[in-house]
Design an enzyme around this catalytic site. Structure first.
Site, PDB file in Angstrom:
ATOM      1  N   ASP A 174       1.126  -1.630  -0.034  1.00  0.00           N
ATOM      2  CA  ASP A 174       0.151  -0.407   0.487  1.00  0.00           C
ATOM      3  C   ASP A 174       1.316   1.131   0.315  1.00  0.00           C
ATOM      4  O   ASP A 174       0.543   1.596  -0.720  1.00  0.00           O
ATOM      5  CB  ASP A 174      -1.359  -0.069   0.980  1.00  0.00           C
ATOM      6  CG  ASP A 174      -2.272  -0.715   1.233  1.00  0.00           C
ATOM      7  OD1 ASP A 174      -2.036  -1.427  -0.139  1.00  0.00           O
ATOM      8  OD2 ASP A 174      -2.831  -1.341   1.829  1.00  0.00           O
TER       9      ASP A 174
ATOM     10  N   TYR B   7      -9.871  -0.779   2.421  1.00  0.00           N
ATOM     11  CA  TYR B   7      -9.538  -0.646   3.674  1.00  0.00           C
ATOM     12  C   TYR B   7      -8.942   1.055   4.445  1.00  0.00           C
ATOM     13  O   TYR B   7      -8.578   1.801   4.004  1.00  0.00           O
ATOM     14  CB  TYR B   7      -8.204  -2.182   4.345  1.00  0.00           C
ATOM     15  CG  TYR B   7      -8.585  -2.920   4.811  1.00  0.00           C
ATOM     16  CD1 TYR B   7      -9.181  -3.053   6.001  1.00  0.00           C
ATOM     17  CD2 TYR B   7      -8.362  -3.961   4.104  1.00  0.00           C
ATOM     18  CE1 TYR B   7      -9.484  -4.611   6.027  1.00  0.00           C
ATOM     19  CE2 TYR B   7      -9.435  -5.473   4.164  1.00  0.00           C
ATOM     20  CZ  TYR B   7      -9.399  -5.720   5.360  1.00  0.00           C
ATOM     21  OH  TYR B   7     -10.351  -6.813   5.787  1.00  0.00           O
TER      22      TYR B   7
END
Lengths: 699, 699
Positions: free
Chosen positions: B338, B426
């Site tokens: 990420d 998320y």
């Protein structure tokens, strides 16, 4: 903008709680309520009047609720729940007490009916003669014992030789443990250690090292004495922790004091006798001399059906095992079982409002039986408060929509039930934290004073051999030790019949070849879940650090709409140490359950105390490991989780003279228990929640 | 009793913070301050004006502070600290930026001097041609890419066949990872996945499963397309999480809203530009497009000497690795990095006052460079607040004095620095919590939306083979995955030169026989500490679940009065999972550092990003494991701790449609750093602290 005034609801809340308590008290107690002062008094009269125990003196070592059979309590709770809104109460259950008394050098077990406290009756009597071990030490006999040394000539001489004034000496009683042989088990003895209290409240920091005394608690006489070695008594300077005695307050900047204000009141917490209702939770808070806080009948509201669903029948700290790691004569036996030997409830003291618990806390008092059987009142023993820690219950920011940013956040408010046990030198802050998400979080915070050993060392460079500890101050070794806090948690996940499931994370290789069952992709590995349902107690023992995975308690008879078994899972948050003592070592035999963190047993109302009922001088012939060795079936049964939260404690200088809190925790988290996130529809805080203009005045 | 009125100091505090920021801004920036909008603009001009990169279009993928050499920064900080009280500032250090730009299908690295932002100059230029991997994807190219599918005929047909309206379709860009071969590394490509957003904000819950598209990001064209299999699109009902869209608010009781009030004001938090001073702590809060929050120069005041002592030079999240565990064509490549692929700072969005952070929080804004190089303003990106969680800093109740009960309690107030990263589905709440005890606690809280797979299954009973996930709703499988959040923590414990010490808990047998070195007692075993000082990087790799013990960073040149080395130790609080993927699997090669939680390397200013600088399509040829394989000396060096907080995530129905927060944490705790408990002399709260009568009005 409108300027609306909200009154702070705190005083009203406390009043409300008190009123509710009174209202409930006007009728009959909840079957799990701890014994009331009147009931304790009735127990005492019945035992003293009974012809079954003739010997005198008779001392009370344990008086606690002998709770009714589980099916009866569950039926009561169901009726209670059904009738609560109509303000009628279900029929009372019989009120009974379980008593352990000492008389004539024997431990007597009595069951006493106090349903009518004006005419109590002894229902049964037995003598614990065959097995080893003794009941919890009373506070009074410890006070009596520590009065002996100053009048004991050899000790007077030892003190004189060390140049200490006897007026400054304070002694404490330490259980002897068990180290083989039969002799030790026939006499109820303890060791006594003495300290120099002059000039400091922290007498533990100033041991009179080298002196060992054994006191016979039934005879109340010193029966063994040895002054083996003389080390300097550590100095008082730098040991006191009291404000004004620890030196000038810190000169630098400090955090600003804060107060939680609930502008709309704290009407969310309802206390009705010992039953607490808050948000989607309902539970009963009890108290026991040995266990401290006892939590029962915890249930959570299903937001989709409006039905209240069971989670935990009964939970409490069963034992706190604290073995020290110095094999020398003055230290080898220090392998404490704080609940069984000292009593966690006996060593819980009044919480300080505003510091032990925040300003928005409500309190429960506690009552226990003194050695004479009379009720002793302990104020503010348990507190309950809504916790505003600045945490988030759930959130999401969605940046995927062109030209639009969606952010939804729900702040987290939880409910904490707290007790502090000050078992001699150490303080254990024991929190039950209930979350609206359905989780129960258990937090153990260690603080208090180190148990230290006098030593000639004044600098680490002088230490050549294993010192078994850290030199934290001149002449002061803080000895290595462990803390094992063992919870007894009778989970009833959505009902009584549960199974224990181990979902192990298992690596698989992908062959890449569909003809051999592989996926036709270049991915070479992945993990999946290997599900094991525990059949018997042997399958219920788990070393949680050995294999990754999720451990669940499920109700095979209750499935979600998707067909998943309703469950709760165990999530550890640090403090997963297990005992590394040799299996054949005596303290390890007495607390053999400490070798793995997880045990699962079938429910048995007599199996409460992990090291057995009689923990003092126990030999490991009773207790969790013995019960579990029967290897009973635990699949599709009423089962109990025993979880040990453990720390290996290597002390550091920061832990001296009083230790900054060190916490470990674990969580029981709903896992396919609800159909979906149970707080999805949680209320959004009003716009005003973050733009309050608040002011305070000192009352 | 006197009725003193305290005004709530919140507005004044925010004003003060703003004023301080302005006052500091009037002179020169701190050498670690993130690039200002003017500096970002200057970087852009210099790069676009440079003849070194001729190709056009030129896109900016990373623009960040090229921080000065560590010795220069330390010297600046020392001068700053010395001169602060005289209100004069040390000389400014040069201000430089590091840039990664794409032009002519190549990644260009530029260093730009912006000390004088009106005349910036390119100091160096290099082309990343030889090695594999590409820079972070820009937000703009992702927006451009997701505009392609609705105009791509095969996709239009796929959508039509599924009976979905194209207006409801939303696509997202997913990095391709790397799965062997050379071809993939020559083209900068990504996959695209599409969802049905009609009727819900939670489009992740409604995948158009079975369709795989590859987009060439430099060409901005779809270059591969496949519609392999058609599964039902999960229904919208029950997936939305927005208030008012998720169904009626909960009917039952809810916790009461709370507000923290600081009756004496919050003067404890001083914000001076990017430097925060609070209680005994001082640190610098920076921001980076890739790392998000960057914490620097954290130091703590020694209460006994009044000297400020260094703890951490620089710390940030280096990577977040999230591999999914389904090997099929549409899922096998989902092995996200990420930070490196998406950018944690790029995907951090404004925090919501009052819910993301409590009412007493202050905020930092952030600036990053857009794809065009122009500064983008992100409001409220980081918050700072004093946390009043009802915790206890230390306490003790002493019952050992006859007729006297001593209780001393110090409540705990901590300082939290928070950022939230919403990396697609998320949300990661990333907290740095500073404690007056000298500890820094790192908390990662996971929430947000699950990444789910469309499936024909509507009930668990239909699942016969491994489904690689949990059926959380009809036609909705939540796929198994991991989260590995890797911190880069350049600890400088009381100075730059540190060693890494492993204090292993080791069981010893006691022979009972003094002639063989035993203690003449019946104790058979105990544990002691086996100390290992790590010599090289191989010794710096530790699987923390394999052996119990304490892991410390010590300064061998700084000892306490007792002769113990000044240290900080690592205390894990759950979330200790390490990757179980096969070592030869491609995602594991790219993130091979995820196989153990702890790595220690010598400080090297170029070693920041655990999977290497170019994480997108990386092949594992750069990064932490490669650097560590050189096995450099780490004893008595300037060393860096890399700690990976990990979770194996087996989803449960409660995680759907939005997941209740699940947290993991670790702590860096002073261990023989101070001579004694540094908050022993902490101020006792005034009597009034728990008896405030507070009222609030909505502003």
């Amino acid at each position: 903008m409108a300027r609306t005034q909200f009154a702070a609801m705190l005083p009203l809340f406390l009043l409300l709680a008190a009123l509710c308590g009174t209202a409930s008290g006007a009728s009959h107690p909840h079957p799990l309520d701890p014994l009331s002062p009147a009931e304790i008094t009735a127990v005492r009269s019945a035992v003293l009047a009974s012809p079954l125990v003739a010997a005198r003196p008779l001392t009370f070592h344990y008086v606690g609720l002998d709770e009714p059979d589980k099916p009866d309590v569950l039926a009561y709770a169901a009726r209670h729940s059904a009738t609560r809104r109509r303000m009628v109460e279900p029929d009372a259950l019989p009120r009974r007490a379980f008593v352990i008394a000492r008389a004539g050098r024997a431990s007597h077990e009595l069951r006493v009916d106090v349903t009518n406290s004006s005419s109590p009756s002894v229902l049964s009597h037995a003598v614990h003669a065959a097995g080893p071990g003794f009941p919890t030490l009373t506070l009074e006999e410890q006070f009596d014992a520590v009065a002996l040394p100053p009048k004991y000539a050899p000790f007077v001489e030892s003190v004189r030789r060390r140049g200490v004034a006897m007026d400054d000496v304070l002694c404490a009683v330490f259980p002897v443990g068990w180290f083989g042989g039969e002799a030790s088990a026939s006499k109820r003895v303890a060791k006594m250690l003495c300290f120099v209290a002059g000039g400091t409240a922290n007498f533990y920091a100033r041991p009179i090292e080298g002196v060992t005394m054994v006191v016979d608690l039934d005879e109340m006489a010193i029966v063994e004495y040895r002054d083996r070695v003389r080390y300097p008594v550590p100095k008082a300077e730098g040991t006191d922790y009291r404000a004004g005695k620890a030196g000038a307050p810190l000169a630098g900047p400090e955090p600003a004091p804060g107060v939680v204000v609930q502008p709309e009141g704290s009407s969310g917490v309802h206390i009705d006798g010992h039953v607490v209702r808050w948000a989607n939770w309902e539970f009963h808070v009890g108290f026991d001399m040995r266990a401290g806080t006892v939590m029962s009948l915890a249930s959570v509201l299903d937001p989709d059906t409006g039905v209240r669903r069971r989670v935990l029948y009964r939970g409490f700290v069963s034992e706190v095992f604290v073995p020290y790691m110095d094999p020398v004569e003055e230290w080898y036996y220090r392998t404490f079982l704080d609940a069984g030997e000292y009593g966690l409830g006996l060593w819980a003291f009044p919480l300080q409002p505003g510091t032990d618990c925040p300003s928005n806390a409500a309190y429960f008092d506690g009552y226990y039986a003194g050695q004479d059987g009379k009720p002793v009142h302990n104020e503010n023993m348990i507190c309950v408060f809504e916790r505003y820690a600045g945490d988030v219950a759930w959130r999401h920011t969605e940046a995927g929509f062109p030209g639009q940013l969606i952010t939804e956040v729900r702040p987290d408010v939880t409910l904490v039930v707290r007790m502090v046990v000050s078992a001699g030198n150490y303080d254990y802050i024991l929190d039950w934290e209930f979350k609206t998400s359905g989780s129960i979080r258990f937090v153990v915070s260690l603080t208090g004073l180190l148990e230290v050993k006098g030593t000639p060392y004044t600098h680490a460079d002088q230490i050549k051999a294993d010192a078994h500890g850290t030199l934290v101050a001149e002449n002061t070794l803080a000895i290595y030790h462990d803390h094992y806090v063992t919870y007894h948690l009778d989970l009833d996940v959505d009902g009584t019949t549960n199974s224990f499931v181990k979902n192990f994370i298992t690596t698989k290789r992908n062959s890449g070849n569909p003809t051999t069952g592989g996926a036709p992709t270049p991915r070479r590995s992945y993990w999946t879940v290997r599900r094991e349902v525990a059949e018997t107690e042997a399958d219920g023992r788990v070393d949680i650090d050995s294999k990754p995975g999720d451990l669940l308690f499920v109700n095979p008879g209750k499935k979600t709409r998707m067909g998943n078994e309703a469950g709760y899972r165990l999530v550890s948050s640090g403090a997963t140490a297990a005992s590394v003592l040799a299996a054949d070592d005596f303290p390890q035999r007495r607390a053999s359950y400490s070798r793995t963190q997880v045990w699962v047993t079938p429910y048995n109302r007599s199996e409460k105390w992990a090291p057995g009922v009689y923990a003092d001088q126990s030999t490991g012939e009773d207790g969790l490991a013995v019960w579990s060795a029967r290897n009973r079936r635990i699949r599709n049964e009423d089962i109990v989780l025993w979880y040990t939260l453990g720390l290996h404690h290597i002390p550091y200088q920061e832990d001296f003279p009083v230790m900054p809190t060190l916490s470990g925790a674990f969580e029981l988290r709903p896992s396919n228990f609800f159909e979906r996130n149970p707080i999805l529809r949680a209320r959004v805080p009003s716009d005003g929640a973050h733009s309050q203009n608040c002011s305070c005045s000192v009352r």
